[in-house]
Scaffold this motif. Structure first.
Motif, PDB file in Angstrom:
ATOM      1  N   GLY A 272       0.811  -1.213   0.000  1.00  0.00           N
ATOM      2  CA  GLY A 272       0.000   0.000   0.000  1.00  0.00           C
ATOM      3  C   GLY A 272       0.842   1.260   0.000  1.00  0.00           C
ATOM      4  O   GLY A 272       2.040   1.243   0.329  1.00  0.00           O
ATOM      5  N   LYS A 273       0.203   2.350  -0.411  1.00  0.00           N
ATOM      6  CA  LYS A 273       0.877   3.643  -0.419  1.00  0.00           C
ATOM      7  C   LYS A 273      -0.184   4.686  -0.142  1.00  0.00           C
ATOM      8  O   LYS A 273      -1.216   4.722  -0.826  1.00  0.00           O
ATOM      9  CB  LYS A 273       1.524   3.867  -1.789  1.00  0.00           C
ATOM     10  N   GLU A 274       0.070   5.492   0.834  1.00  0.00           N
ATOM     11  CA  GLU A 274      -0.906   6.499   1.270  1.00  0.00           C
ATOM     12  C   GLU A 274      -1.411   7.304   0.072  1.00  0.00           C
ATOM     13  O   GLU A 274      -0.630   7.815  -0.717  1.00  0.00           O
ATOM     14  CB  GLU A 274      -0.234   7.417   2.297  1.00  0.00           C
ATOM     15  N   GLY A 275      -2.708   7.369  -0.055  1.00  0.00           N
ATOM     16  CA  GLY A 275      -3.308   8.166  -1.108  1.00  0.00           C
ATOM     17  C   GLY A 275      -3.306   7.539  -2.490  1.00  0.00           C
ATOM     18  O   GLY A 275      -3.857   8.101  -3.420  1.00  0.00           O
ATOM     19  N   VAL A 276      -2.655   6.383  -2.615  1.00  0.00           N
ATOM     20  CA  VAL A 276      -2.581   5.754  -3.929  1.00  0.00           C
ATOM     21  C   VAL A 276      -3.341   4.430  -3.944  1.00  0.00           C
ATOM     22  O   VAL A 276      -4.252   4.221  -4.739  1.00  0.00           O
ATOM     23  CB  VAL A 276      -1.111   5.509  -4.348  1.00  0.00           C
ATOM     24  N   PHE A 277      -2.969   3.558  -3.014  1.00  0.00           N
ATOM     25  CA  PHE A 277      -3.562   2.221  -3.022  1.00  0.00           C
ATOM     26  C   PHE A 277      -3.482   1.644  -1.610  1.00  0.00           C
ATOM     27  O   PHE A 277      -2.464   1.806  -0.937  1.00  0.00           O
ATOM     28  CB  PHE A 277      -2.798   1.327  -4.013  1.00  0.00           C
ATOM     29  N   PRO A 278      -4.564   0.970  -1.153  1.00  0.00           N
ATOM     30  CA  PRO A 278      -4.558   0.491   0.237  1.00  0.00           C
ATOM     31  C   PRO A 278      -3.562  -0.634   0.507  1.00  0.00           C
ATOM     32  O   PRO A 278      -3.060  -0.751   1.637  1.00  0.00           O
ATOM     33  CB  PRO A 278      -5.994   0.000   0.460  1.00  0.00           C
ATOM     34  N   GLY A 279      -3.234  -1.439  -0.517  1.00  0.00           N
ATOM     35  CA  GLY A 279      -2.286  -2.529  -0.296  1.00  0.00           C
ATOM     36  C   GLY A 279      -2.985  -3.816   0.098  1.00  0.00           C
ATOM     37  O   GLY A 279      -3.882  -3.817   0.930  1.00  0.00           O
ATOM     38  N   LEU A 280      -2.539  -4.909  -0.525  1.00  0.00           N
ATOM     39  CA  LEU A 280      -3.210  -6.186  -0.266  1.00  0.00           C
ATOM     40  C   LEU A 280      -2.949  -6.684   1.157  1.00  0.00           C
ATOM     41  O   LEU A 280      -3.833  -7.242   1.797  1.00  0.00           O
ATOM     42  CB  LEU A 280      -2.759  -7.240  -1.285  1.00  0.00           C
ATOM     43  N   ILE A 281      -1.747  -6.492   1.668  1.00  0.00           N
ATOM     44  CA  ILE A 281      -1.455  -7.001   3.025  1.00  0.00           C
ATOM     45  C   ILE A 281      -2.227  -6.228   4.095  1.00  0.00           C
ATOM     46  O   ILE A 281      -2.825  -6.849   4.967  1.00  0.00           O
ATOM     47  CB  ILE A 281       0.063  -7.022   3.282  1.00  0.00           C
ATOM     48  N   PRO A 282      -2.273  -4.890   4.045  1.00  0.00           N
ATOM     49  CA  PRO A 282      -3.133  -4.200   5.024  1.00  0.00           C
ATOM     50  C   PRO A 282      -4.585  -4.674   4.964  1.00  0.00           C
ATOM     51  O   PRO A 282      -5.236  -4.809   6.001  1.00  0.00           O
ATOM     52  CB  PRO A 282      -3.008  -2.726   4.629  1.00  0.00           C
ATOM     53  N   ILE A 283      -5.094  -4.961   3.765  1.00  0.00           N
ATOM     54  CA  ILE A 283      -6.475  -5.443   3.671  1.00  0.00           C
ATOM     55  C   ILE A 283      -6.582  -6.843   4.278  1.00  0.00           C
ATOM     56  O   ILE A 283      -7.539  -7.154   4.989  1.00  0.00           O
ATOM     57  CB  ILE A 283      -6.956  -5.440   2.204  1.00  0.00           C
ATOM     58  N   LEU A 284      -5.577  -7.674   4.001  1.00  0.00           N
ATOM     59  CA  LEU A 284      -5.567  -9.018   4.612  1.00  0.00           C
ATOM     60  C   LEU A 284      -5.555  -8.905   6.129  1.00  0.00           C
ATOM     61  O   LEU A 284      -6.259  -9.645   6.821  1.00  0.00           O
ATOM     62  CB  LEU A 284      -4.322  -9.797   4.164  1.00  0.00           C
TER      63      LEU A 284
END
Lengths: 274, 639
Positions: free
Chosen positions: B528-540
């Motif tokens: 993930g990257k702030e303001g760009v994409f939440p990221g698969l691991i943070p969602i997991l």
């Protein structure tokens, strides 16, 4: 906010109790670009958005009624469990006591969760350690009033299994020996799941208590942060008059598929002096 | 490698004569299955992994590592002592293409509860231990994607010289037929691919140009006209199916609750294939040279490319002998999405058998599924056994499986076998196999958890399929995990409610398609990257916080996700990167892109030590990985 928040403010000025429920957060679409936040941030965000959503939907009828108990919901996110699918689901809740305890909190919370989800029974309820003064260690006496209430709810078949959170071996053992309905699980913080104290692990194993994980902060919702959220959403009210009593987080899991079907918060707050 | 029939294999000419028969009955078999089980629903999650292994022998005196051609006997013993003795045996073993290969899977599928994630590594360890216990002295079971000196003189034990004659299977200058599994399916497959194609397969992998690598790098094959024509300057030339199918992979298959869930997951995971492939990169060396790619995919793709020159579009003018021009090998990325939400992203020109497509539509199958099957069925059957030509279409599916299982794509959509308890399944196939059971468990658990998150949060990763294909190309490049940019969907949350999220305002204004996705690094996609994409691991992680997970399982998952996270960020190396550094630092390496027998030996010895936990490898696995509490206990928390 304009008229919306004025109507909400007027209602809140006359009511004594506020029931806030988010509905199924999975229907909200919150992920978007922002990284999923911590539980505390998520919760404050949920409270704000629920209040805003509710404010914008207040009917003129309601304003005329001035109900004593305000039911504040995100109506289109509310989702009851289909009775035909109840067997496939596991309905779990974690109860956080926030304010000074009135003995009815536990029962109120469980009753509300059942009614929100349209079920007769919760499969599991975990009680977060109740707030105690700084410097004092949590002891059995702190837990007893809540546990007694939970036991009653197990006896009356409102709950199947009850558990605790963040108890160490001594605390868990004390509760276990005293309790009529034994805890079937104890949650430990995610940070310690790879470095478990061996005495706790051994005790849990011996008495068949599941050790589960959570990632909740010590204080998920403080009185002050609730009031802040309230004030932000509905500026023209005396937010400091409102105190949260309890907060319940529920989840509905499709058991054999590892899928979260539903997740949400329910909260009860009272106006001081009522 | 799909089903194995015993019997007498037919030659290519004979097989080709029966091609229409196989297709006709394959479709009838599919229709029987479809009509019988299209409404199956409420199937539970069951899933399993497949790990492929190589048998390696170490000659410590001469510092040489070779591939042992004893897979068939080893398999026989494993099956005899295992599944044939005890139907509940914890492991299952299957043959693989190489006579030096073997495939292991769990004896029973894993179930849908969280604690099952804690049994994967334990089962993989059991497999490694079980097969290792049957090996000879100085032999090891290795999970390496490509053997660095595959196809070099004397790479097998016993040693064989390649015999490039027309009557053989591969006709290879490098890969002796003796290295192919002795089951007739494998050599027939090899020969028939070559005969159908009309020439030997051609694999050209760009060489890694080091300081002392000759430039241009040219190999000459004066004794072989085909090779002389096919080999390209600055490339490592290979000419046999074994160079591809003789590599090892890591696959995972899971059962969906219904056909529509299977189609949804098939599509969603198709976009994840290039990402996981780059993250799992583990095959930088081919035929004794350091290459400029990190992943095996394109090599296997070329190694089984049975298309004729005409089908590949190399002949000008109208088609004379074939029905179609075909843009990809049978082993390649998928060409169409299967779910309704995928339809608008189907932007690849799909070659399909029009008659079959019409027939399927008439039978009540929707356009998307019909075109998928009609696309698979543009291929000819590659092997056929004399005894297996006339089948009971209502109760058998061999002809359907014949075509289906020789379409080796990134994802596979698997209908239930006839008359079985099995539901609709999806197979995820791009992952390169890792050195250790820990890593292999991590990748497998990551993918299966991701499916749970996709279903729970109703995520949508879809982008135009042509962009996924571009990602596949990028993913194979050297160090793609850190250097590559991948098209990925920006807003992956479709299950959301517009009002609550403040998205109500945008209704009516259709965003231009180009806005839906952006180029991202693997680090952004995974972490993930702030303001760009939440990221698969943070969602997991957010998913995991909402599940009841016992501490042991949570600890294992924590370590698995830590590995994926750090591989994505570059804090840990991929196997490919680590192998490159190992070779670069080897005292014998002359910076000429050549991997000698001795370098091959020390590399594999080190790999084997890491796999068996005889030495640590923090740059690959992280410092704490040995502390993983390893209990394999099933404490069921979800019931």
């Amino acid at each position: 906010m304009g008229t919306d928040s004025r109507a909400a403010g007027a209602l809140l000025a006359r009511a004594s109790t506020l029931h806030l429920q988010t509905g199924n957060l999975l229907n909200w679409g919150r992920l978007r670009k922002k990284c999923p936040s911590t539980h505390s941030e998520e919760l404050r965000d949920c409270i704000r958005k629920t209040l805003n959503e509710w404010s914008s939907q207040i009917s003129t009828d309601l304003v005329r009624e001035f109900p004593d108990v305000l039911e504040c919901t995100v109506s289109h996110a509310v989702e009851k469990i289909n009775p035909d699918e109840r067997e496939e689901m596991k309905v779990s809740a974690k109860l956080f006591i926030v304010g000074s305890n009135s003995s009815s909190s536990t029962r109120n919370a469980v009753d509300m969760a059942c009614s929100v989800l349209g079920v007769a029974q919760l499969d599991s309820v975990i009680i977060a350690s109740p707030p105690i003064e700084d410097g004092v260690n949590l002891s059995l006496e702190h837990l007893q009033p809540y546990w007694e209430e939970l036991q009653n709810l197990v006896h009356s078949k409102k709950i199947v299994a009850i558990g605790t959170s963040d108890l160490d071996k001594t605390q868990l053992e004390q509760l276990y020996q005293w309790a009529q309905v034994k805890p079937n699980s104890n949650q430990v913080n995610l940070a310690s799941c790879c470095v478990m104290p061996p005495d706790l692990t051994a005790f849990a194993k011996q008495f068949d208590i599941q050790l589960l994980t959570h990632n909740d902060p010590k204080e998920l919702l403080s009185e002050a942060s609730f009031q802040e959220a309230l004030q932000e959403s509905i500026p023209d009210i005396q937010a400091h008059e409102w105190v949260p009593l309890w907060l319940l987080r529920y989840s509905v899991i499709v058991k054999s598929r590892g899928i979260i079907k539903s997740k949400g918060y329910i909260l009860q707050a009272k106006r001081k002096g009522f | 490698m799909g089903l194995l029939s015993q019997g007498s294999p037919l030659s290519w000419e004979e097989t080709q004569r029966h091609a229409d028969h196989v297709r006709l009955h394959g479709i009838l078999q599919f229709l029987h299955i479809y009509h019988a089980v299209k409404d199956r629903h409420k199937d539970v999650l069951k899933w399993g992994d497949e790990v492929e292994y190589m048998l390696v022998s170490f000659d410590h005196e001469n510092k040489k590592a070779q591939l042992v051609l004893s897979g068939e006997e080893l398999l026989e013993t494993l099956q005899e002592k295992g599944e044939r003795t005890n139907p509940n045996h914890p492991t299952l073993w299957r043959p693989e293409y190489g006579s030096y290969m073997i495939e292991g899977t769990p004896g029973q599928p894993y179930g849908g509860t969280m604690s099952e994630f804690n049994t994967v590594e334990d089962n993989m360890r059991k497999r490694r231990k079980e097969a290792t216990s049957l090996l000879g002295e100085n032999q090891a079971l290795c999970t390496i994607t490509s053997f660095p000196r595959l196809g070099c003189p004397g790479f097998t034990l016993p040693e064989f010289k390649p015999n490039p004659v027309e009557g053989g299977a591969s006709k290879s200058l490098f890969f002796p037929d003796e290295a192919i599994n002795k089951h007739p399916r494998f050599s027939t497959l090899t020969r028939n691919i070559r005969h159908r194609r009309g020439e030997k397969v051609v694999i050209n992998v760009p060489i890694f140009k080091d300081k002392n690598t000759p430039s241009p790098f040219i190999e000459t094959f004066p004794e072989d006209d085909e090779a002389a024509k096919a080999s390209k300057p600055d490339h490592i030339y290979m000419d046999a199916m074994g160079f591809g199918m003789g590599n090892c992979c890591l696959q995972v298959t899971f059962q969906a609750c219904s056909i529509s869930e299977a189609r949804y997951l098939y599509d969603q995971l198709a976009t994840i294939c290039p990402i996981v492939m780059a993250l799992s990169a583990a095959s930088p060396f081919y035929r004794g040279y350091v290459s400029d790619i990190d992943c095996r995919w394109g090599v296997i793709s070329a190694s089984v490319d049975d298309r004729t020159r005409e089908e590949r579009g190399l002949e000008v003018g109208p088609l004379k002998n074939n029905h179609y021009r075909i843009s990809k090998s049978r082993y390649d990325s998928i060409d169409s999405y299967l779910s309704e939400c995928g339809e608008k992203y189907n932007d690849i020109d799909l070659t399909k058998d029009k008659e079959i497509y019409e027939q399927l539509l008439q039978e009540g199958i929707d356009h998307l599924l019909a075109q998928h099957v009609a696309h698979l069925f543009i291929r000819d059957p590659l092997t056929l056994f004399e005894e297996k030509i006339h089948l009971d279409d209502a109760n058998e599916s061999d002809h359907f499986e014949n075509i289906q299982s020789t379409n080796w794509q990134t994802m596979r959509f698997k209908p239930p076998p006839p008359n079985s308890d099995i539901g609709w399944r999806v197979e995820f196939r791009p992952t390169e196999v890792q050195l250790t059971d820990f890593e292999n468990s991590a990748y497998v658990v990551f993918v299966v958890l991701l499916t749970r998150v996709i279903l729970s949060y109703k995520l949508d990763f879809l982008i135009p399929l042509s962009k996924v294909d571009e990602n596949m190309k990028v993913a194979q490049k050297r160090d793609a995990v850190l250097q590559g940019l991948f098209y990925f969907r920006k807003d992956i949350c479709k299950g959301g409610n517009a009002m609550v999220d403040g998205r109500g305002k945008t209704t009516g204004s259709t965003e231009p398609a180009a806005e839906e996705y952006a180029l991202m690094t693997i680090d952004t996609i995974i972490n993930g990257k702030e303001g760009v994409f939440p990221g698969l691991i943070p969602i997991l992680n957010s998913y995991l916080e909402n599940m009841e997970v016992d501490v042991d399982t949570r600890c294992s998952i924590l370590n698995y996700l830590k590995l994926i996270k750090k591989r994505a960020s570059g804090e840990l190396m991929t196997v490919a990167r680590w192998m490159r550094e190992f070779v670069a630092n080897h005292p014998d390496y002359k910076q000429d892109s050549v991997i000698t027998d001795e370098m091959n030996y020390s590399l594999l010895l080190k790999c084997n030590q890491i796999a068996n936990e005889l030495c640590e490898c923090p740059e690959l696995l992280g410092p704490a990985f040995r502390k993983v509490k390893y209990s394999g206990s099933k404490t069921d928390s979800s019931n």
